[in-house]
Design a protein around this motif. Sequence first.
Motif, short mmCIF file in Angstrom:
data_model
loop_
_atom_site.label_atom_id
_atom_site.label_comp_id
_atom_site.label_asym_id
_atom_site.label_seq_id
_atom_site.Cartn_x
_atom_site.Cartn_y
_atom_site.Cartn_z
N MET A 76 0.95 -1.34 0.17
CA MET A 76 0.12 -0.10 -0.01
C MET A 76 0.85 0.88 0.10
N LEU A 77 0.21 2.13 -0.79
CA LEU A 77 1.25 3.60 -0.70
C LEU A 77 1.10 4.14 -0.23
N THR A 78 2.16 5.31 0.90
CA THR A 78 2.17 6.20 1.75
C THR A 78 1.51 7.21 0.85
N HIS A 79 0.78 8.27 1.70
CA HIS A 79 0.02 9.54 1.40
C HIS A 79 1.16 10.12 0.21
N GLU A 80 2.17 10.30 0.35
CA GLU A 80 2.86 10.92 -0.46
C GLU A 80 3.25 10.53 -1.91
N GLU A 81 3.10 9.41 -1.21
CA GLU A 81 3.92 8.11 -2.52
C GLU A 81 2.89 8.85 -3.26
N LEU A 82 1.54 8.29 -3.07
CA LEU A 82 0.38 8.28 -3.71
C LEU A 82 0.72 9.96 -4.82
N VAL A 83 0.70 10.45 -3.80
CA VAL A 83 0.82 12.22 -4.38
C VAL A 83 1.55 12.44 -5.23
N LYS A 84 3.09 11.66 -5.21
CA LYS A 84 4.14 11.69 -5.81
C LYS A 84 3.71 10.36 -7.29
N LYS A 85 2.78 9.88 -6.68
CA LYS A 85 3.13 9.20 -8.62
C LYS A 85 1.69 10.22 -9.32
N ALA A 86 0.53 10.23 -8.50
CA ALA A 86 -0.71 11.39 -9.43
C ALA A 86 -0.20 12.42 -10.01
N LEU A 87 0.83 13.25 -9.35
CA LEU A 87 1.56 13.75 -9.78
C LEU A 87 2.70 13.67 -11.14
N SER A 88 3.11 12.73 -11.13
CA SER A 88 3.69 12.52 -12.11
C SER A 88 2.64 12.14 -13.62
N ASP A 89 1.64 12.27 -13.67
CA ASP A 89 1.18 12.64 -14.90
C ASP A 89 0.86 13.88 -15.04
N PRO A 90 1.42 14.06 -16.57
CA PRO A 90 1.02 15.56 -16.43
C PRO A 90 -0.47 16.01 -17.08
N GLU A 91 -1.57 15.55 -16.58
CA GLU A 91 -2.65 15.92 -16.84
C GLU A 91 -3.29 16.51 -16.04
N VAL A 92 -2.52 15.68 -14.55
CA VAL A 92 -2.87 15.71 -12.96
C VAL A 92 -2.60 16.87 -12.74
N LYS A 93 -0.98 16.83 -13.29
CA LYS A 93 -0.50 18.25 -12.50
C LYS A 93 -0.90 19.14 -12.89
N GLU A 94 -1.09 19.49 -13.70
CA GLU A 94 -1.48 20.71 -14.45
C GLU A 94 -2.92 20.91 -13.72
N GLU A 95 -3.93 19.95 -13.34
CA GLU A 95 -5.09 20.46 -12.95
C GLU A 95 -4.77 20.68 -11.41
N TYR A 96 -3.91 20.29 -10.71
CA TYR A 96 -3.35 20.41 -9.10
C TYR A 96 -3.33 21.47 -9.40
N ASN A 97 -2.07 22.04 -10.24
CA ASN A 97 -1.86 23.77 -10.99
C ASN A 97 -2.18 24.61 -10.98
N ARG A 98 -3.27 24.16 -11.18
CA ARG A 98 -4.55 25.42 -11.73
C ARG A 98 -5.33 25.51 -10.05
N LEU A 99 -5.61 24.25 -9.26
CA LEU A 99 -6.46 24.67 -8.77
C LEU A 99 -5.69 25.37 -7.10
#
Length: 94
Positions: free
Chosen positions: A1-24
């Motif tokens: 199971m991933l830690t929260h930090e690992e999950l965030v890092k993995k999610a933000l490695s997707d350019p679309e997710v990172k773009e939306e995260y930065n927008r918000l």
Amino acid sequence: MLTHEELVKKALSDPEVKEEYNRLEPEFALLDELLKARKAAGLTQAELAERMGTKPPAISRLMNGLGDDKYSPSIATLRRYAKACGKKLEIKLV
């Protein structure tokens, strides 16, 4: 199971997710400030709502709607929120 930090890092490695995260990011920052003010004042959402002259579901909608382009709290609402927490609203452009 991933830690929260690992999950965030993995999610933000997707350019679309990172773009939306930065927008918000501004909404996340505002939400963080609102939560810190309420907690510093020692208020529940129900107590905050009472001080603002509204009902708890309105506070919930305020908090949940910050990332939604369809809903944006007015300056008057933010001012009432701040006053209910014993704070004053200050807006800066940087």
